[in-house]
Scaffold this motif. Structure first.
Motif, mmCIF file in Angstrom:
data_model
loop_
_atom_site.group_PDB
_atom_site.id
_atom_site.type_symbol
_atom_site.label_atom_id
_atom_site.label_comp_id
_atom_site.label_asym_id
_atom_site.label_seq_id
_atom_site.Cartn_x
_atom_site.Cartn_y
_atom_site.Cartn_z
ATOM 1 N N UNK A 1 16.470 52.101 89.951
ATOM 2 C CA UNK A 1 16.713 50.775 90.526
ATOM 3 C C UNK A 1 17.390 49.856 89.511
ATOM 4 N N UNK A 2 16.929 49.901 88.262
ATOM 5 C CA UNK A 2 17.528 49.074 87.212
ATOM 6 C C UNK A 2 18.989 49.463 86.976
ATOM 7 N N UNK A 3 19.265 50.771 86.962
ATOM 8 C CA UNK A 3 20.634 51.245 86.742
ATOM 9 C C UNK A 3 21.547 50.768 87.878
ATOM 10 N N UNK A 4 21.083 50.897 89.117
ATOM 11 C CA UNK A 4 21.889 50.474 90.269
ATOM 12 C C UNK A 4 22.157 48.976 90.222
ATOM 13 N N UNK A 5 21.136 48.174 89.920
ATOM 14 C CA UNK A 5 21.323 46.715 89.827
ATOM 15 C C UNK A 5 22.386 46.359 88.800
ATOM 16 N N UNK A 6 22.292 46.968 87.634
ATOM 17 C CA UNK A 6 23.228 46.632 86.557
ATOM 18 C C UNK A 6 24.636 47.162 86.823
ATOM 19 N N UNK A 7 24.744 48.313 87.461
ATOM 20 C CA UNK A 7 26.072 48.827 87.827
ATOM 21 C C UNK A 7 26.752 47.910 88.830
ATOM 22 N N UNK A 8 25.988 47.340 89.746
ATOM 23 C CA UNK A 8 26.557 46.415 90.723
ATOM 24 C C UNK A 8 27.116 45.178 90.040
ATOM 25 N N UNK A 9 26.452 44.734 88.988
ATOM 26 C CA UNK A 9 26.888 43.508 88.292
ATOM 27 C C UNK A 9 27.985 43.781 87.269
ATOM 28 N N UNK A 10 27.835 44.869 86.500
ATOM 29 C CA UNK A 10 28.713 45.081 85.343
ATOM 30 C C UNK A 10 29.678 46.257 85.499
ATOM 31 N N UNK A 11 29.468 47.086 86.502
ATOM 32 C CA UNK A 11 30.328 48.247 86.661
ATOM 33 C C UNK A 11 30.067 49.285 85.586
ATOM 34 N N UNK A 12 31.031 50.134 85.342
ATOM 35 C CA UNK A 12 30.856 51.232 84.385
ATOM 36 C C UNK A 12 30.683 50.749 82.952
ATOM 37 N N UNK A 13 31.026 49.491 82.697
ATOM 38 C CA UNK A 13 30.829 48.929 81.347
ATOM 39 C C UNK A 13 29.351 48.971 80.961
ATOM 40 N N UNK A 14 28.477 48.842 81.953
ATOM 41 C CA UNK A 14 27.030 48.899 81.683
ATOM 42 C C UNK A 14 26.652 50.248 81.085
ATOM 43 N N UNK A 15 27.211 51.319 81.602
ATOM 44 C CA UNK A 15 26.916 52.654 81.093
ATOM 45 C C UNK A 15 27.492 52.827 79.690
ATOM 46 N N UNK A 16 28.688 52.330 79.480
ATOM 47 C CA UNK A 16 29.334 52.466 78.170
ATOM 48 C C UNK A 16 28.591 51.685 77.086
ATOM 49 N N UNK A 17 28.014 50.544 77.465
ATOM 50 C CA UNK A 17 27.391 49.661 76.476
ATOM 51 C C UNK A 17 26.103 50.212 75.876
ATOM 52 N N UNK A 18 25.515 51.240 76.476
ATOM 53 C CA UNK A 18 24.290 51.792 75.891
ATOM 54 C C UNK A 18 24.603 52.799 74.788
ATOM 55 N N UNK A 19 25.897 53.118 74.619
ATOM 56 C CA UNK A 19 26.343 54.002 73.533
ATOM 57 C C UNK A 19 25.662 55.378 73.545
ATOM 58 N N UNK A 20 25.586 55.954 74.717
ATOM 59 C CA UNK A 20 25.009 57.297 74.825
ATOM 60 C C UNK A 20 25.974 58.330 74.258
ATOM 61 N N UNK A 21 25.416 59.398 73.734
ATOM 62 C CA UNK A 21 26.231 60.450 73.133
ATOM 63 C C UNK A 21 27.105 61.129 74.182
ATOM 64 N N UNK A 22 28.352 61.316 73.839
ATOM 65 C CA UNK A 22 29.318 62.062 74.671
ATOM 66 C C UNK A 22 29.545 61.443 76.048
ATOM 67 N N UNK A 23 29.306 60.139 76.167
ATOM 68 C CA UNK A 23 29.571 59.453 77.431
ATOM 69 C C UNK A 23 30.671 58.422 77.204
ATOM 70 N N UNK A 24 31.865 58.767 77.677
ATOM 71 C CA UNK A 24 32.998 57.861 77.557
ATOM 72 C C UNK A 24 33.380 57.279 78.897
#
Length: 308
Positions: free
Chosen positions: A272-295
């Motif tokens: 639920x948290x991931x979906x909420x943040x993706x709606x607001x920030x788009x894919x930038x939300x995923x990039x900002x957590x600096x996960x390994x091998x996720x570009x």
């Protein structure tokens, strides 16, 4: 939903109401501040699932404040004087149920033994499942499952990855069965067990269900269980995303899930948290957590998976 340890029956029933995962999530995960009780009632009416089970599902998605509305089913029964009374039946907590499913073609004696062995076990639900392969019995808890096939060893290899329970038969000598068992295990790692009757095979399967029950009870008594379960379920969902390079690797999905889950709050976490943040920030939300091998490409794939 199965990957989030929602019961398989409930997950299939809800998923069948939608054309895609983004459509399901759009309906099931409302914007912050929305009336969750109204959402629960709406989804229950849409899917035919009880309000209590819908509440459990939304909590598994990460909406901790989703209400568990105890709707009771009423049925009529006759008493000794022939009068009809209302009898109330409380529904079961399917989120923490072990499900034992009996597929088509399972020997009737085996099916009767399984049902008899599971009578009175509150944490195990027995049901028929036409979606399973011929002669298959499956024991599952959330996204963990084990399948069994009862036969005499005459089936051709490979044995489809099930655990085989072998019964004596006039069609097959035990010497030949032993040879096939050894070949299946050495060549493909496929396990099998020798049984002398359908009752013994049923006890073997029932023991597996009982082990799942005990494991479930230990997990429920562990304070950190919720966080571990949520991260594991979220990783399973993220692992479904696909980019040009293929499916998101399991270790990458796990690392991403842990980093994303840390961004959640006490009341809204996990999917639920991931979906909420993706709606607001788009894919930038995923990039900002600096996960390994996720570009950029994999971040876009995660967004496409969850939001479309």
């Amino acid at each position: 939903p199965v990957r989030l340890t929602v019961s398989r029956q409930t997950a299939v029933k809800l998923a069948s109401c939608f054309q895609s995962l983004p459509e399901l999530l759009a309906a099931a995960i409302p914007e912050p501040g929305s009336d969750l009780e109204e959402k629960v009632r709406h989804l229950a009416e849409l899917s035919g699932i009880t309000t209590y089970q819908i509440g459990l599902m939304l909590q598994a998605f990460g909406l901790q404040s989703a209400p568990l509305l105890r709707t009771r089913r009423r049925r009529m029964r006759g008493d000794d004087e022939g009068q009809m009374e209302e009898e109330e039946e409380e529904e079961k907590d399917e989120l923490h149920q072990v499900l034992l499913e009996i597929g088509p073609g399972v020997n009737s004696a085996l099916a009767r033994s399984l049902k008899k062995l599971c009578i009175g076990r509150e944490r195990t639900t027995v049901s028929n499942c036409q979606d399973l392969g011929q002669g298959i019995v499956r024991v599952s808890f959330g996204d963990i499952s084990r399948s069994f096939f009862v036969g005499d060893g005459s089936e051709s290899l490979p044995w489809c990855g099930q655990h085989y329970l072998l019964l004596p038969s006039s069609r097959q000598s035990w010497t030949e069965v032993a040879r096939k068992r050894a070949m299946a295990y050495v060549d493909q790692g496929l396990p099998s067990s020798k049984c002398t009757s359908h009752d013994q095979a049923a006890r073997h399967i029932s023991a597996c269900a009982k082990a799942f029950e005990k494991s479930n009870s230990r997990e429920l008594s562990t304070r950190s269980h919720r966080g571990l379960r949520v991260r594991k379920g979220l990783a399973g969902v993220l692992g479904l995303s696909r980019s040009a390079g293929g499916k998101l690797p399991e270790n990458v999905a796990q690392d991403l899930a842990e980093r994303l889950d840390q961004r959640g709050s006490r009341d809204v976490f996990g999917l639920a948290s991931v979906v909420h943040n993706l709606r607001r920030q788009g894919e930038a939300y995923v990039l900002n957590v600096n996960a390994k091998q996720v570009g950029q490409e994999r971040a876009a794939a995660v967004k496409a998976l969850l939001l479309g």
